[in-house]
Design a protein around this motif. Structure first.
Motif, PDB file in Angstrom:
ATOM      1  N   GLN A   1     -24.979  -9.413  16.458  1.00 18.29           N
ATOM      2  CA  GLN A   1     -25.629  -8.412  17.299  1.00 18.29           C
ATOM      3  C   GLN A   1     -26.742  -9.046  18.136  1.00 18.29           C
ATOM      4  O   GLN A   1     -27.590  -9.771  17.620  1.00 18.29           O
ATOM      5  CB  GLN A   1     -26.199  -7.294  16.437  1.00 18.29           C
TER       6      GLN A   1
ATOM      7  N   LYS B   1     -26.526  -0.787  12.617  1.00 12.12           N
ATOM      8  CA  LYS B   1     -26.015  -2.133  12.865  1.00 12.12           C
ATOM      9  C   LYS B   1     -24.818  -2.436  11.971  1.00 12.12           C
ATOM     10  O   LYS B   1     -24.821  -2.115  10.789  1.00 12.12           O
ATOM     11  CB  LYS B   1     -27.109  -3.159  12.601  1.00 12.12           C
ATOM     12  N   LEU B   2     -23.807  -3.077  12.548  1.00 16.34           N
ATOM     13  CA  LEU B   2     -22.678  -3.587  11.783  1.00 16.34           C
ATOM     14  C   LEU B   2     -22.865  -5.089  11.563  1.00 16.34           C
ATOM     15  O   LEU B   2     -23.135  -5.815  12.515  1.00 16.34           O
ATOM     16  CB  LEU B   2     -21.366  -3.353  12.524  1.00 16.34           C
TER      17      LEU B   2
ATOM     18  N   SER C   1     -24.760  -0.929  21.534  1.00 17.44           N
ATOM     19  CA  SER C   1     -25.103  -2.252  21.024  1.00 17.44           C
ATOM     20  C   SER C   1     -24.329  -3.317  21.774  1.00 17.44           C
ATOM     21  O   SER C   1     -23.237  -3.059  22.288  1.00 17.44           O
ATOM     22  CB  SER C   1     -24.769  -2.329  19.525  1.00 17.44           C
TER      23      SER C   1
ATOM     24  N   TYR D   1     -21.520   1.511   4.102  1.00 18.36           N
ATOM     25  CA  TYR D   1     -20.316   1.946   4.807  1.00 18.36           C
ATOM     26  C   TYR D   1     -19.519   0.689   5.165  1.00 18.36           C
ATOM     27  O   TYR D   1     -20.093  -0.310   5.601  1.00 18.36           O
ATOM     28  CB  TYR D   1     -20.672   2.704   6.089  1.00 18.36           C
TER      29      TYR D   1
ATOM     30  N   TYR E   1     -29.686  -3.661  20.448  1.00 20.65           N
ATOM     31  CA  TYR E   1     -29.123  -2.343  20.258  1.00 20.65           C
ATOM     32  C   TYR E   1     -30.082  -1.280  20.804  1.00 20.65           C
ATOM     33  O   TYR E   1     -31.268  -1.556  21.051  1.00 20.65           O
ATOM     34  CB  TYR E   1     -28.803  -2.074  18.784  1.00 20.65           C
TER      35      TYR E   1
ATOM     36  N   TYR F   1     -22.829  -7.305  21.240  1.00 22.95           N
ATOM     37  CA  TYR F   1     -22.491  -8.369  20.313  1.00 22.95           C
ATOM     38  C   TYR F   1     -21.955  -9.556  21.096  1.00 22.95           C
ATOM     39  O   TYR F   1     -21.399  -9.392  22.181  1.00 22.95           O
ATOM     40  CB  TYR F   1     -21.392  -7.938  19.338  1.00 22.95           C
TER      41      TYR F   1
ATOM     42  N   GLN G   1     -17.961   2.671  15.290  1.00 20.76           N
ATOM     43  CA  GLN G   1     -18.353   2.111  16.582  1.00 20.76           C
ATOM     44  C   GLN G   1     -17.107   1.841  17.411  1.00 20.76           C
ATOM     45  O   GLN G   1     -16.126   1.296  16.924  1.00 20.76           O
ATOM     46  CB  GLN G   1     -19.161   0.827  16.399  1.00 20.76           C
TER      47      GLN G   1
ATOM     48  N   TYR H   1     -25.998   5.847  20.235  1.00 20.36           N
ATOM     49  CA  TYR H   1     -26.203   4.455  19.851  1.00 20.36           C
ATOM     50  C   TYR H   1     -25.317   3.536  20.681  1.00 20.36           C
ATOM     51  O   TYR H   1     -24.115   3.794  20.853  1.00 20.36           O
ATOM     52  CB  TYR H   1     -25.863   4.288  18.371  1.00 20.36           C
TER      53      TYR H   1
ATOM     54  N   ARG I   1     -22.012  -1.653   7.268  1.00 20.20           N
ATOM     55  CA  ARG I   1     -23.294  -1.070   7.696  1.00 20.20           C
ATOM     56  C   ARG I   1     -24.190  -0.990   6.473  1.00 20.20           C
ATOM     57  O   ARG I   1     -24.012  -0.131   5.627  1.00 20.20           O
ATOM     58  CB  ARG I   1     -23.108   0.297   8.323  1.00 20.20           C
TER      59      ARG I   1
END
Lengths: 114, 113
Positions: free
Chosen positions: B45, A101-102, B33, A32, B48, B35, B102, B31, A94
């Motif tokens: 990151q 996670k990005l 996270s 993605y 998370y 950063y 996100q 979710y 992703r």
């Protein structure tokens, strides 16, 4: 290792000219893909995303990006730059659908020349 | 209004003085996270959380702690801050289904002297 590369940490274009910001990723499996924009002293705002539908994705503020699997690229374009486009742009990917996670590129600062 | 909030927005502190940066979201996202953003490095990151009581390390977890006792909150704790933790910090959240976008908070600029 999975990585995201943005070519050009600084890009300058004249007002009204084409904007092209480059993003390449390393993965054999189509991930993605996202482009975010960050204006001075602000958080990140989503411009557009690719999630395995149409390969040409249209986003906000006239931006679009094309997913090219063969080139593992997701370059961001806008036909005619506006002064308000001056900002920092981040490509994010992703890779792992397990933890959401990005992975971000290092960013490209876009300057618009009047 | 759907949003991610962070507090404080700006913080100057001294080495070794424990601090907490709060993060809250009102979108019922599973979710969340953290950063950190540093010049020339993009966003990396830290930690998370996939859901309440489920947290895991990201790429740069050293010197940080997190907890997820409630779905909406995900605080970042620096037990003994050091100057190399001077950075711009972002909290983000998303659903675990659908387009996986996100949403980011406005950022917390931390300076450790």
């Amino acid at each position: 290792a999975q990585s995201v590369t943005q070519l050009g940490s600084h890009v300058s274009v004249s007002e009204g000219a084409l904007v092209l910001l480059r993003c390449n990723y390393s993965s054999s499996v189509p991930p993605y893909l996202f482009w975010y924009v960050q204006y001075p002293n602000q958080g990140l705002q989503l411009l557009l995303k690719y999630t395995s539908a149409a390969t040409l994705v249209k986003g906000i503020n006239g931006f679009e990006a094309e997913f090219k699997k063969s080139e593992t690229s997701f370059h961001l374009t806008k036909p005619s730059a506006h002064m308000s486009d001056a900002a920092e742009y981040f490509c994010a990917v992703r890779f792992n659908f397990g933890n959401e996670k990005l992975t971000f590129g290092t960013g490209t600062r876009l300057t618009i020349i009047p | 209004e759907a949003q991610v909030t962070q507090n404080p927005r700006y913080l100057i502190t001294v080495t070794g003085k424990k601090l907490t940066v709060t993060c809250s979201q009102n979108m019922n996202h599973e979710y969340m996270s953290w950063y950190r953003q540093d010049p020339g490095l993009g966003l990396r990151q830290i930690y998370y959380s996939m859901n309440v009581e489920v947290t895991d390390k990201g790429d740069v977890p050293e010197g940080y702690k997190v907890s997820r006792k409630e779905k909406r909150n995900f605080p970042l704790i620096l037990e003994s801050p050091s100057p190399n933790q001077t950075s711009l910090y972002f909290c983000a959240s998303s659903h675990r289904t659908g387009g996986y976008e996100q949403y980011f908070g406005p950022g917390t600029r931390l300076t450790v002297t």
